[in-house]
Design a protein around this motif. Structure first.
Motif, PDB file in Angstrom:
ATOM      1  N   UNK A 112       5.174   7.987  10.061  1.00  0.00           N
ATOM      2  CA  UNK A 112       3.875   8.649   9.911  1.00  0.00           C
ATOM      3  C   UNK A 112       3.430   9.433  11.143  1.00  0.00           C
ATOM      4  N   UNK A 113       4.116   9.291  12.271  1.00  0.00           N
ATOM      5  CA  UNK A 113       3.674   9.916  13.521  1.00  0.00           C
ATOM      6  C   UNK A 113       3.433  11.419  13.365  1.00  0.00           C
ATOM      7  N   UNK A 114       4.390  12.142  12.799  1.00  0.00           N
ATOM      8  CA  UNK A 114       4.272  13.596  12.656  1.00  0.00           C
ATOM      9  C   UNK A 114       3.634  14.006  11.327  1.00  0.00           C
ATOM     10  N   UNK A 115       3.158  13.027  10.567  1.00  0.00           N
ATOM     11  CA  UNK A 115       2.601  13.304   9.245  1.00  0.00           C
ATOM     12  C   UNK A 115       1.122  12.915   9.158  1.00  0.00           C
ATOM     13  N   UNK A 141      -3.057  13.238   9.545  1.00  0.00           N
ATOM     14  CA  UNK A 141      -3.563  11.903   9.252  1.00  0.00           C
ATOM     15  C   UNK A 141      -3.017  11.393   7.922  1.00  0.00           C
ATOM     16  N   UNK A 142      -3.057  10.076   7.766  1.00  0.00           N
ATOM     17  CA  UNK A 142      -2.650   9.444   6.520  1.00  0.00           C
ATOM     18  C   UNK A 142      -3.876   8.806   5.884  1.00  0.00           C
ATOM     19  N   UNK A 143      -3.857   8.736   4.557  1.00  0.00           N
ATOM     20  CA  UNK A 143      -4.944   8.090   3.831  1.00  0.00           C
ATOM     21  C   UNK A 143      -4.358   7.146   2.776  1.00  0.00           C
ATOM     22  N   UNK A 144      -5.060   6.076   2.520  1.00  0.00           N
ATOM     23  CA  UNK A 144      -4.623   5.116   1.510  1.00  0.00           C
ATOM     24  C   UNK A 144      -4.913   5.684   0.127  1.00  0.00           C
ATOM     25  N   UNK A 147      -1.476   3.263  11.698  1.00  0.00           N
ATOM     26  CA  UNK A 147      -0.615   4.397  11.321  1.00  0.00           C
ATOM     27  C   UNK A 147      -1.129   5.691  11.939  1.00  0.00           C
ATOM     28  N   UNK A 148      -2.431   5.876  11.945  1.00  0.00           N
ATOM     29  CA  UNK A 148      -3.013   7.110  12.462  1.00  0.00           C
ATOM     30  C   UNK A 148      -3.067   7.163  13.979  1.00  0.00           C
ATOM     31  N   UNK A 149      -2.829   6.045  14.647  1.00  0.00           N
ATOM     32  CA  UNK A 149      -2.921   5.999  16.109  1.00  0.00           C
ATOM     33  C   UNK A 149      -1.677   5.452  16.792  1.00  0.00           C
ATOM     34  N   UNK A 150      -0.620   5.229  16.048  1.00  0.00           N
ATOM     35  CA  UNK A 150       0.628   4.687  16.590  1.00  0.00           C
ATOM     36  C   UNK A 150       1.224   5.662  17.606  1.00  0.00           C
ATOM     37  N   UNK A 151       1.480   5.219  18.823  1.00  0.00           N
ATOM     38  CA  UNK A 151       2.033   6.115  19.838  1.00  0.00           C
ATOM     39  C   UNK A 151       3.546   6.330  19.715  1.00  0.00           C
ATOM     40  N   UNK A 178       0.827  -1.200   0.000  1.00  0.00           N
ATOM     41  CA  UNK A 178       0.000   0.000   0.000  1.00  0.00           C
ATOM     42  C   UNK A 178       0.862   1.251   0.000  1.00  0.00           C
ATOM     43  N   UNK A 179       0.268   2.332  -0.492  1.00  0.00           N
ATOM     44  CA  UNK A 179       0.889   3.654  -0.422  1.00  0.00           C
ATOM     45  C   UNK A 179      -0.077   4.556   0.324  1.00  0.00           C
ATOM     46  N   UNK A 180       0.457   5.272   1.308  1.00  0.00           N
ATOM     47  CA  UNK A 180      -0.315   6.256   2.059  1.00  0.00           C
ATOM     48  C   UNK A 180       0.110   7.651   1.643  1.00  0.00           C
ATOM     49  N   UNK A 181      -0.842   8.554   1.566  1.00  0.00           N
ATOM     50  CA  UNK A 181      -0.523   9.978   1.418  1.00  0.00           C
ATOM     51  C   UNK A 181      -0.625  10.580   2.808  1.00  0.00           C
ATOM     52  N   UNK A 182       0.453  11.205   3.221  1.00  0.00           N
ATOM     53  CA  UNK A 182       0.502  11.811   4.550  1.00  0.00           C
ATOM     54  C   UNK A 182       0.004  13.254   4.488  1.00  0.00           C
ATOM     55  N   UNK A 183      -0.326  13.800   5.642  1.00  0.00           N
ATOM     56  CA  UNK A 183      -0.864  15.162   5.719  1.00  0.00           C
ATOM     57  C   UNK A 183       0.096  16.194   5.139  1.00  0.00           C
ATOM     58  N   UNK A 184       1.400  15.918   5.188  1.00  0.00           N
ATOM     59  CA  UNK A 184       2.386  16.863   4.650  1.00  0.00           C
ATOM     60  C   UNK A 184       2.637  16.658   3.156  1.00  0.00           C
ATOM     61  N   UNK A 185       1.894  15.733   2.527  1.00  0.00           N
ATOM     62  CA  UNK A 185       2.036  15.488   1.098  1.00  0.00           C
ATOM     63  C   UNK A 185       3.037  14.404   0.741  1.00  0.00           C
ATOM     64  N   UNK A 186       3.758  13.899   1.721  1.00  0.00           N
ATOM     65  CA  UNK A 186       4.718  12.827   1.455  1.00  0.00           C
ATOM     66  C   UNK A 186       3.983  11.501   1.297  1.00  0.00           C
ATOM     67  N   UNK A 187       4.706  10.504   0.804  1.00  0.00           N
ATOM     68  CA  UNK A 187       4.143   9.172   0.619  1.00  0.00           C
ATOM     69  C   UNK A 187       4.886   8.174   1.489  1.00  0.00           C
TER      70      UNK A 187
END
Length: 101
Positions: free
Chosen positions: A41-44, A46-49, A31-35, A6-15
């Motif tokens: 992905x922690x600082x990026x 929300x992420x979406x598929x 990914x969206x809830x990893x502590x 899978x590829x996720x798009x992160x909130x900062x535009x990265x993949x």
């Protein structure tokens, strides 16, 4: 044993490219809830598929994940757009065809 690349798009535009054997929705939730603040992905969030491919063989999925991780942003975006015809021209060797150095 199925595996999904899978590829996720992160909130900062990265993949982010990954691999999972669980349901993709569950993996995205992780990914969206990893502590772990050290995860990519922690600082990026929300992420979406934006892309998935499922393989019957784990080794095939691992090879595909490794291949995609080696690609530049433009080639990943071409894959995400499912423009499979456009992928070969974006290969490193393809960029050198017809060019003089």
């Amino acid at each position: 044993m199925e595996a999904t690349v899978y590829i996720l798009r992160c909130a900062d535009g990265s993949y982010y490219t990954g691999l999972t054997r669980q349901e993709i929705e569950a993996r995205v939730w992780e990914h969206n809830n990893d502590p772990n603040p050290n995860s990519f992905t922690f600082k990026r969030r929300p992420v979406t598929v934006v892309f998935t491919e499922t393989y019957d063989r784990l080794l095939d999925a691992i090879a595909r994940e490794k291949q995609i991780k080696g690609w530049n942003r433009r080639k990943k975006e071409t894959l995400i757009a499912m423009n499979y015809v456009g992928l070969p021209e974006l290969s490193r060797r393809g960029h050198l065809v017809g060019k003089k150095e």
